[in-house]
Design an enzyme around this catalytic site. Structure first.
Site, PDB file in Angstrom:
ATOM      1  N   ARG A   1      69.046  83.946  68.467  1.00  0.00           N
ATOM      2  CA  ARG A   1      69.044  84.398  69.853  1.00  0.00           C
ATOM      3  C   ARG A   1      70.490  84.429  70.335  1.00  0.00           C
ATOM      4  NH1 ARG A   1      64.678  85.917  68.935  1.00  0.00           N
ATOM      5  NH2 ARG A   1      62.720  85.521  70.046  1.00  0.00           N
TER       6      ARG A   1
ATOM      7  N   GLU B   1      70.600  91.656  76.376  1.00  0.00           N
ATOM      8  CA  GLU B   1      70.132  92.720  75.462  1.00  0.00           C
ATOM      9  C   GLU B   1      69.505  93.800  76.318  1.00  0.00           C
ATOM     10  OE1 GLU B   1      67.609  91.131  72.412  1.00  0.00           O
ATOM     11  OE2 GLU B   1      69.145  89.759  71.718  1.00  0.00           O
TER      12      GLU B   1
ATOM     13  N   HIS C   1      68.696  93.923  67.833  1.00  0.00           N
ATOM     14  CA  HIS C   1      67.590  92.955  67.686  1.00  0.00           C
ATOM     15  C   HIS C   1      66.487  93.551  66.782  1.00  0.00           C
ATOM     16  CE1 HIS C   1      65.477  89.349  69.817  1.00  0.00           C
ATOM     17  NE2 HIS C   1      65.032  89.497  68.581  1.00  0.00           N
TER      18      HIS C   1
HETATM   19  C1  DGY Z   1      61.191  86.954  66.978  1.00  0.00           C
HETATM   20  O1  DGY Z   1      60.128  87.086  66.373  1.00  0.00           O
HETATM   21  O2  DGY Z   1      61.458  85.954  67.622  1.00  0.00           O
HETATM   22  C2  DGY Z   1      62.166  88.072  66.904  1.00  0.00           C
HETATM   23  O3  DGY Z   1      63.325  87.806  67.563  1.00  0.00           O
HETATM   24  C3  DGY Z   1      61.536  89.337  67.405  1.00  0.00           C
HETATM   25  O4  DGY Z   1      61.249  89.978  66.237  1.00  0.00           O
END
Ligand code: DGY
Length: 327
Positions: A237, A266, A285
């Site tokens: 993240r 984002e 992402h």
């Molecule tokens: C997740 O699954 O947490 C990813 O960041 C989204 O695919």
């Protein structure tokens, strides 16, 4: 008949599965997430919501959805969902573990290789007519093969990255909260304190969940501790990295580069300083973005919805409401 609000079109059989289970499904039709008002309207009369990482689910939204029984997030991360507030309101929150780690590990490796070997930069240069001759000094970068990789967080995704690293003859270090000697031995990973990992690694890849304990985990001091040639890879993240500190580190040449699949915010605005650096690769992402994995994630979220609406516990809860709402 129960009502399910799905906040975007999703791949795979998820919608059919919900319909086959007898539910009425409303899918938000846009390519962008529902705005806050539309999200409130969408969940207002819903018994279940299938949400994405782009949908903030907080106490206020839960208040606006008195009939909601489950928020099934189509992601393994659920920092967009206030799972505690949901539990207090009697609403299950669920995620999609176990189906996206290999796909995300692939992307972490792709980013590592892309940043090290200037894949994106040289492609861009080639398209702009820069390929005039074979150059003995052009686009040189560090060798991933045989290098030292530091994995921060040895959960499902971190372990999948470690397995890939063996094929690249890498020395693999891991900084983890919980020692698991057998797992580490099996993976050929050396568990070391975080500062040591930063000092020794040629590549540092982040695989921790985002939360108060990991916010800004990579800050000025951590960048200063890294090798000047080292490359940071982040597929977890954006908030795990202090982006201002990262920009400063890149400006000062304190690290060799970065490859980021996640940022704050984002999408990252195009005038963001991170876009100024040729040694930074940024992807939107896409860690879990393979056909099969995204379909599995959506179907798993649907299974969680179906279970709760059938009066059962969901298979993948991330909270435990003491008094779950019932129909
Ligand atoms: C997740 O699954 O947490 C990813 O960041 C989204 O695919």
């Amino acid at each position: 008949m129960s009502h399910v609000f799905v906040t975007r079109r999703v791949p795979g059989r998820a919608i059919e599965m919900l319909e086959e289970a007898g539910h009425e499904v409303v899918v938000w039709p846009g390519d962008f997430p529902p705005d806050p008002e539309s999200l409130r309207e969408g969940v207002h009369k819903a018994d279940a919501a299938l949400t994405l990482v782009t949908d903030p689910v907080g106490a206020d939204l839960l208040d606006a959805a008195p009939g909601l029984r489950v928020v099934a997030n189509m992601a393994v991360g659920y920092d967009n969902v206030d799972a505690e507030a949901a539990a207090a309101a009697g609403v299950w929150a669920t995620n999609t573990p176990g189906v996206l780690h290999e796909t995300t590990a692939d992307l972490a490796f792709a980013l590592l290789l892309a940043a090290a070997r200037n894949v994106v930069l040289s492609d861009r240069d080639t398209r702009e007519g820069g390929w005039q001759t074979w150059s003995p000094t052009g686009f040189l970068g560090p060798d991933p093969y045989g290098a030292t990789l530091g994995i921060v967080g040895l959960g499902e995704i971190g372990r999948a990255v470690a397995r890939r690293a063996r094929g690249f003859g890498m020395t693999v270090l891991a900084a983890t909260r919980t020692p698991r000697p057998e797992v580490e031995r099996g993976l050929g990973v050396e568990r070391v304190p975080f500062p040591e990992l930063l000092e020794r690694s040629d590549f540092v890849t982040l695989h921790v969940p985002y939360g108060p304990e990991t916010e800004g985990l990579m800050g000025a001091a951590e960048f200063a501790a890294m090798k000047e040639s080292a490359i940071l890879v982040n597929t977890s993240r954006g908030g795990v990295v202090d982006q201002d500190a990262l920009v400063e580190a890149l400006r000062a040449g304190a690290i060799g580069g970065a490859a980021l699949d996640v940022t704050v915010p984002e999408p990252l605005p195009l005038d963001h300083p991170l876009f100024e650096f040729p040694n930074v690769v940024i992807t939107p992402h896409i860690g879990s973005a393979s056909h099969a994995t995204r379909a599995r994630m959506a179907e798993m979220a649907a299974q969680n919805v179906i279970a709760v609406l059938a009066g059962e516990e969901p298979p993948n809860p991330v909270n435990r409401p003491p008094n779950p709402r019932s129909a």
